[in-house]
Motif scaffolding. Sequence first.
Motif, PDB file in Angstrom:
ATOM      1  N   GLU A 271       0.265  -1.065  -0.085  1.00  0.00           N
ATOM      2  CA  GLU A 271      -0.576   0.560   0.139  1.00  0.00           C
ATOM      3  C   GLU A 271       0.459   1.383  -0.284  1.00  0.00           C
ATOM      4  N   GLN A 272       2.290   1.347   0.870  1.00  0.00           N
ATOM      5  CA  GLN A 272       3.530   2.489   0.594  1.00  0.00           C
ATOM      6  C   GLN A 272       3.002   2.574  -0.436  1.00  0.00           C
ATOM      7  N   PHE A 273       3.558   1.702  -1.401  1.00  0.00           N
ATOM      8  CA  PHE A 273       4.163   1.996  -2.368  1.00  0.00           C
ATOM      9  C   PHE A 273       3.307   2.282  -3.449  1.00  0.00           C
ATOM     10  N   GLU A 274       2.105   1.386  -3.726  1.00  0.00           N
ATOM     11  CA  GLU A 274       1.309   1.681  -4.294  1.00  0.00           C
ATOM     12  C   GLU A 274       0.248   2.828  -4.214  1.00  0.00           C
ATOM     13  N   ASN A 275       0.450   3.830  -3.020  1.00  0.00           N
ATOM     14  CA  ASN A 275      -0.107   5.219  -2.885  1.00  0.00           C
ATOM     15  C   ASN A 275       0.499   5.892  -3.596  1.00  0.00           C
ATOM     16  N   ILE A 278       0.048   5.668  -7.003  1.00  0.00           N
ATOM     17  CA  ILE A 278      -0.358   6.980  -7.781  1.00  0.00           C
ATOM     18  C   ILE A 278      -0.612   7.827  -7.850  1.00  0.00           C
ATOM     19  N   TYR A 279      -0.406   8.790  -6.701  1.00  0.00           N
ATOM     20  CA  TYR A 279      -0.263  10.154  -6.065  1.00  0.00           C
ATOM     21  C   TYR A 279       1.004  10.380  -7.157  1.00  0.00           C
ATOM     22  N   ARG A 280       2.633  10.461  -7.482  1.00  0.00           N
ATOM     23  CA  ARG A 280       3.159  10.527  -7.897  1.00  0.00           C
ATOM     24  C   ARG A 280       2.882  10.333  -9.165  1.00  0.00           C
ATOM     25  N   ASP A 281       1.910   9.331  -9.689  1.00  0.00           N
ATOM     26  CA  ASP A 281       1.528   9.893 -11.456  1.00  0.00           C
ATOM     27  C   ASP A 281       0.416  10.496 -11.859  1.00  0.00           C
ATOM     28  N   SER A 282       0.295  10.581 -10.532  1.00  0.00           N
ATOM     29  CA  SER A 282      -1.188  12.146 -11.125  1.00  0.00           C
ATOM     30  C   SER A 282      -0.007  13.503 -11.700  1.00  0.00           C
ATOM     31  N   PHE A 283       1.197  13.716 -10.481  1.00  0.00           N
ATOM     32  CA  PHE A 283       2.370  14.947 -11.156  1.00  0.00           C
ATOM     33  C   PHE A 283       2.540  15.172 -12.432  1.00  0.00           C
TER      34      PHE A 283
END
Length: 366
Positions: A271-275, A278-283
């Motif tokens: 979950e740490q890596f996945e969250n 997802i957030y980084r890809d939104s950048f």
Amino acid sequence: MSFITCGFVGLGLIGGSIARALRENIPNSRIVATDINEAALSLAKRESVADITTDSVDNSFCDCDYIFLCAPVNKNDENLSAVKKVMNPHCLLTDVGSVKTGIHETVREAGLEHCFIGGHPMAGSERVGFLNSKAALLENAYYILTPTAQVPNEKLEAYRQLVTGMRAIPLVLDYLKHDYITAAISHLPHVIAASLVNLVRESDSKDGVMKMIAAGGFKDITRIASSQAGMWQQICLTNGANISSLLSDYIDSLTAFRELLDGHDAKALYEQFENARIYRDSFINTSSGPLKRSYRISVEIADKSGALANITALLAQREISIKNIGITHNREGDDGVLKLEFYEENAMILAAHILREQGYCVDIRS
């Protein structure tokens, strides 16, 4: 836009890039500049970036509509005192520092709040000095404005239009909020990068195996550790409270991560890596701002004479400009050894298409 005169107290990377952006995008601008570096002033004149150069803040600045304070922050007191003596009543004063609290306090003490709007172009480079300045540095970058309460709205709007004219993206923020935000997305990452590099330096063996095999991932997240030590020393000293607060939060998050490692908590680790992913890809979907989208491809090439020249020639024939080029001999984490970066997404896509048609294995990366 009507004819404007802009003065620059300091003509390094940022000041020079703003001056170039004005010259390139607002042809009816007149530029006055001073800097302790005579070579920078000479180059600015030779390249027609500055109309007037001087070795101090003098009467050459009397007609300025805008004066940009671009010297190191420890010179602000001295430069504000000099500027105050020559600036006209209609001039707007601004700066380019990445920490705003100090300059706002200094401006308040100088009695200049009625004509000051803090400025921070969210752009930069590991390379410094006017020699490395370029108008494109500001293109599609956020340019944060921190107006005082005393500045008239019409002055703020005029400055906003000037920034837009330089092809940057103006964003108005309270200066205290600005310092907390930049501590999180700019200053803390530099602290982390420096500490990580120092950790590897101290942990490395005498024969330097860690440094020798450091691959793409490590180099990418520590690239900013190559920035000027003196500049980041000053940033830490001037925005220390915000950086320290966020650093404490980061240490807590690292401690929590270590507990997941020690507890072999597979679900929580995922979950740490996945969250984060997802957030980084939104950048990536945002082409501007402090974390700009980059337009890069990796290309597998044969290790033989002329291989690199063949690729650059293919792209040159189609008039595709390459922003940056690098060769990675260690393949860890990379599909190819040749990395090409472009100024625009269309150029990246076209380059990939051309090279694939010629049989090259190409990977597009943001």
